[in-house]
Motif scaffolding. Structure first.
Motif, PDB file in Angstrom:
ATOM      1  N   ILE A   1     -11.234  15.012   4.809  1.00 41.47           N
ATOM      2  CA  ILE A   1     -11.058  13.840   4.160  1.00 41.47           C
ATOM      3  C   ILE A   1     -11.066  13.957   2.441  1.00 41.47           C
ATOM      4  N   CYS A   2     -12.234  14.816   2.133  1.00 44.29           N
ATOM      5  CA  CYS A   2     -12.313  15.101   0.678  1.00 44.29           C
ATOM      6  C   CYS A   2     -10.945  15.498  -0.154  1.00 44.29           C
ATOM      7  N   GLU A   3     -10.282  16.548   0.516  1.00 45.69           N
ATOM      8  CA  GLU A   3      -8.915  17.009   0.248  1.00 45.69           C
ATOM      9  C   GLU A   3      -7.792  16.183   0.224  1.00 45.69           C
ATOM     10  N   LEU A   4      -7.941  15.169   1.175  1.00 45.53           N
ATOM     11  CA  LEU A   4      -6.859  14.093   1.141  1.00 45.53           C
ATOM     12  C   LEU A   4      -7.037  13.091   0.200  1.00 45.53           C
ATOM     13  N   LEU A   5      -8.399  12.686  -0.307  1.00 44.88           N
ATOM     14  CA  LEU A   5      -8.628  11.737  -1.254  1.00 44.88           C
ATOM     15  C   LEU A   5      -8.355  12.339  -2.527  1.00 44.88           C
ATOM     16  N   LYS A   6      -8.567  13.685  -2.719  1.00 45.20           N
ATOM     17  CA  LYS A   6      -7.967  14.295  -4.091  1.00 45.20           C
ATOM     18  C   LYS A   6      -6.387  14.317  -4.295  1.00 45.20           C
ATOM     19  N   LEU A   7      -5.766  14.889  -3.196  1.00 45.27           N
ATOM     20  CA  LEU A   7      -4.400  14.789  -3.068  1.00 45.27           C
ATOM     21  C   LEU A   7      -3.684  13.295  -3.479  1.00 45.27           C
ATOM     22  N   ALA A   8      -4.445  12.483  -2.734  1.00 48.64           N
ATOM     23  CA  ALA A   8      -3.779  10.850  -2.913  1.00 48.64           C
ATOM     24  C   ALA A   8      -4.222  10.347  -4.107  1.00 48.64           C
ATOM     25  N   ASP A   9      -4.815  10.974  -5.101  1.00 50.16           N
ATOM     26  CA  ASP A   9      -5.490  10.430  -6.489  1.00 50.16           C
ATOM     27  C   ASP A   9      -6.355   9.326  -6.123  1.00 50.16           C
TER      28      ASP A   9
ATOM     29  N   ILE B   1       0.783  -1.153  -0.117  1.00 49.56           N
ATOM     30  CA  ILE B   1      -0.048  -0.047   0.083  1.00 49.56           C
ATOM     31  C   ILE B   1       0.685   1.075  -0.176  1.00 49.56           C
ATOM     32  N   PRO B   2       0.764   2.051  -0.937  1.00 51.36           N
ATOM     33  CA  PRO B   2       1.525   3.245  -1.076  1.00 51.36           C
ATOM     34  C   PRO B   2       1.108   4.169   0.360  1.00 51.36           C
ATOM     35  N   GLU B   3       2.246   4.784   0.713  1.00 49.38           N
ATOM     36  CA  GLU B   3       2.328   5.820   1.886  1.00 49.38           C
ATOM     37  C   GLU B   3       2.308   7.144   1.491  1.00 49.38           C
ATOM     38  N   MET B   4       1.443   8.179   2.018  1.00 46.27           N
ATOM     39  CA  MET B   4       1.735   9.468   1.956  1.00 46.27           C
ATOM     40  C   MET B   4       1.545  10.287   3.367  1.00 46.27           C
ATOM     41  N   GLU B   5       2.089  11.362   3.606  1.00 47.92           N
ATOM     42  CA  GLU B   5       2.270  12.190   4.831  1.00 47.92           C
ATOM     43  C   GLU B   5       1.405  13.292   4.584  1.00 47.92           C
ATOM     44  N   PHE B   6       0.348  13.795   5.460  1.00 47.17           N
ATOM     45  CA  PHE B   6      -0.524  14.818   5.596  1.00 47.17           C
ATOM     46  C   PHE B   6      -0.359  15.578   7.032  1.00 47.17           C
ATOM     47  N   GLN B   7      -0.821  16.679   7.177  1.00 51.10           N
ATOM     48  CA  GLN B   7      -0.879  17.459   8.057  1.00 51.10           C
ATOM     49  C   GLN B   7      -2.286  17.193   8.919  1.00 51.10           C
ATOM     50  N   LYS B   8      -2.120  17.276  10.231  1.00 54.00           N
ATOM     51  CA  LYS B   8      -3.254  16.974  11.012  1.00 54.00           C
ATOM     52  C   LYS B   8      -4.416  18.103  10.578  1.00 54.00           C
ATOM     53  N   GLY B   9      -5.460  17.501  10.624  1.00 53.24           N
ATOM     54  CA  GLY B   9      -6.573  18.393  10.509  1.00 53.24           C
ATOM     55  C   GLY B   9      -7.355  18.465   9.188  1.00 53.24           C
ATOM     56  N   ILE B  10      -6.463  17.914   8.160  1.00 48.16           N
ATOM     57  CA  ILE B  10      -6.745  17.615   6.710  1.00 48.16           C
ATOM     58  C   ILE B  10      -8.204  17.075   6.444  1.00 48.16           C
TER      59      ILE B  10
END
Length: 402
Positions: free
Chosen positions: A343-351, A332-341
Motif C-alpha cells: 500500500i505505501c509503495e502504491l501511494l507513492k507511485l500514484a503521487d 478519478i484518475p486510473e492507474m494499473e499495478f501488479q498484484k501484491g503491491i
C-alpha cells in the motif's frame, strides 16, 4: 482626477512587497487619464518548466492590474537567459536548459497567460532577439557598465563567495542581460518577485548607463505560500495548484487552504477590489459571513478564470457532494499495478503521498480509505481487483490490480 489616481495607485500597490519610484508611476497613470498615452510595463519569465502554478500568476495578476491603468505589458520570455539559469536565491549554479526545452516550455506559457492578461495590451517578447544582435563587442561593452564589487553585493553571490563555493562568470551575466532587457524594451516599470530585486535594480543602472534618460520603477511581489501554508508554492514540494489542473482538483485545493492564508490569496490572486475584499473581511469578523462561504467565492472565481463559470459551479457541486455526502468525485484518475503491491509503495507511485514514510504517517493518522473503508494496516498488500483509494479529503485514485 486626484481621487482616481489615488485609487489606481492603491490597487497597484496592493499586496506588493517593495515599491521603488512610486511617484514616477503615479505620473504615468495621471498622463494616461489625461491623454490616454500608455506606458511600458515588463516582467520576465524564464520558461524552465512547462506549466505555471498560482504562485507564478501573482506577477501576472499584477501585470493585469497595470493594464487597467494604462500599462502596455511586455511579457518577456527569457529564451536566451533561461539557457544560462538564474541563480537568484540558489546556493549553486542552476542546470542549463537546451534551446528546444526552452521553446517548448515557452509555447505553453503563451497559451496560459491570456487567461489573465488582455491580449490587446500585451506583447509576447523573446530576449534572444536583441541579445543575439549584441554580438561579442556589445557584450563586452555591457560588462563595462557594472563592477564585480557591485555584483558581489547580491546576497546569494556574496554568501557563495565567502564560503569559497564556485560562481561562474556566466552567472554574473544573468543580471546584466536581464537589465539589458529593460534597455531594449525602454521599460517604464519592471515587476518581479522578492528574490529578483537586485536584478531589477540593475535594469535601472543600465538605463542610465545607456542614456535612456529614465530609471524604471520597480515593484516586487511576495512569494505565495502553497497548500501547506508554510513553504512557497512549488511543484517539487507538492504544495502547488497548477493553472492547467482540472476544475475539481483546482477548486478542492483552494478550499483546503487555511482561513488565514485565504486572505493573502484574495490580495494576490483575486480581481475583487480592495473595498470588496475589506467588506468580506468585515463580514467574517462580525459573524455575518462564514469563512467557508468566503473561501467558496474565491475558489469559484479562480476556477472560473482558468476554465469556465459552468466548470467551476460543477466543481463546487462535486466537491460539496464528496465532502457533505461522502460521495466520490466524478473524474478519478486510473492507474494499473501488479498484484501484491504494498500500500505505501502504491501511494507513492500514484503521487498520493510524497514518500513511503509519509504514506505510513497518513495511514497511522487514519487518512487512508479503500473503497470508502478506513484502513489502518500500513502493511496492507493488494489482491487482484479494482479499488478506489483515498488519502485525506481530496486525493483519489482508482487502482486496477492485475
Amino acid at each position: 482626477m486626484e481621487r482616481k489616481i489615488q485609487d489606481a495607485m492603491a490597487e497597484i500597490k496592493r499586496g506588493a512587497s517593495e515599491f521603488i519610484g512610486s511617484d514616477y508611476i503615479a505620473s504615468l497613470v495621471a498622463r494616461y487619464y489625461l491623454s490616454a498615452e500608455r506606458f511600458v510595463v515588463k516582467a520576465g519569465f524564464d520558461p524552465t518548466a512547462p506549466d505555471l502554478h498560482l504562485g507564478h500568476t501573482v506577477l501576472i495578476q499584477k501585470l493585469a492590474t497595470f493594464q487597467k491603468y494604462g500599462g502596455n505589458v511586455k511579457f518577456l520570455i527569457g529564451d536566451f537567459t533561461a539557457t544560462i539559469g538564474d541563480p537568484s536565491g540558489k546556493s549553486e549554479t542552476r542546470k542549463q536548459l537546451s534551446s528546444q526545452e526552452v521553446l517548448d516550455n515557452a509555447q505553453t506559457y503563451k497559451e496560459q497567460v491570456f487567461k489573465i492578461l488582455d491580449p490587446k495590451y500585451t506583447e509576447i517578447c523573446f530576449n534572444s532577439k536583441w541579445i543575439n544582435e549584441l554580438g561579442v563587442g556589445g557584450l563586452v561593452n555591457l560588462t563595462s557598465k557594472f563592477s564585480v564589487a557591485r555584483m558581489l553585493e547580491r546576497d546569494d553571490f556574496e554568501k557563495r563567495y565567502k564560503e569559497n563555493r564556485p560562481i561562474s562568470i556566466i552567472e554574473f551575466m544573468y543580471p546584466l542581460l536581464q537589465g539589458y532587457d529593460s534597455v531594449a524594451l525602454n521599460c517604464d516599470i519592471e515587476l518581479g518577485g522578492n528574490d529578483q530585486k537586485f536584478n531589477l535594480l540593475v535594469g535601472r543602472t543600465l538605463q542610465r548607463a545607456y542614456g535612456l534618460n529614465k530609471e524604471q520603477s520597480v515593484l516586487t511581489v511576495p512569494l505565495l505560500e502553497g497548500l501547506d501554508g508554510v513553504n512557497k508554492m512549488s511543484k517539487s514540494l507538492g504544495n502547488y495548484i497548477g493553472v492547467t489542473e482540472k476544475p475539481y482538483s483546482m477548486y478542492a485545493k483552494i478550499m483546503s487552504i487555511s482561513d488565514d492564508l485565504m486572505w493573502k490569496y484574495y490580495d494576490l490572486l483575486s480581481v475583487k477590489t480592495i473595498k470588496e475584499i475589506q467588506d468580506l473581511k468585515n463580514g467574517v469578523h462580525k459573524g455575518d459571513l462564514h469563512p467557508k462561504a468566503v473561501k467558496e467565492e474565491l475558489a469559484l472565481e479562480i476556477t472560473a478564470r482558468y476554465h469556465s463559470l459552468d466548470s467551476s459551479l460543477e466543481a463546487k457541486r462535486e466537491f460539496d457532494g464528496v465532502f457533505l455526502k461522502d460521495e466520490l468525485p466524478d473524474d478519478i484518475p486510473e492507474m494499473e499495478f501488479q498484484k501484491g503491491i504494498w500500500i505505501c509503495e502504491l501511494l507513492k507511485l500514484a503521487d498520493l503521498c510524497s514518500s513511503t514514510s509519509q504514506a505510513r504517517r497518513d495511514i497511522k493518522g487514519g487518512g487512508l480509505k479503500i473503497n470508502k473503508q478506513k484502513i489502518m494496516d500500513e502493511n496492507y498488500k493488494f489482491e487482484s481487483g479494482e479499488y478506489v483509494i483515498q488519502i485525506g479529503k481530496r486525493k483519489f485514485i482508482r487502482a486496477i490490480i492485475k
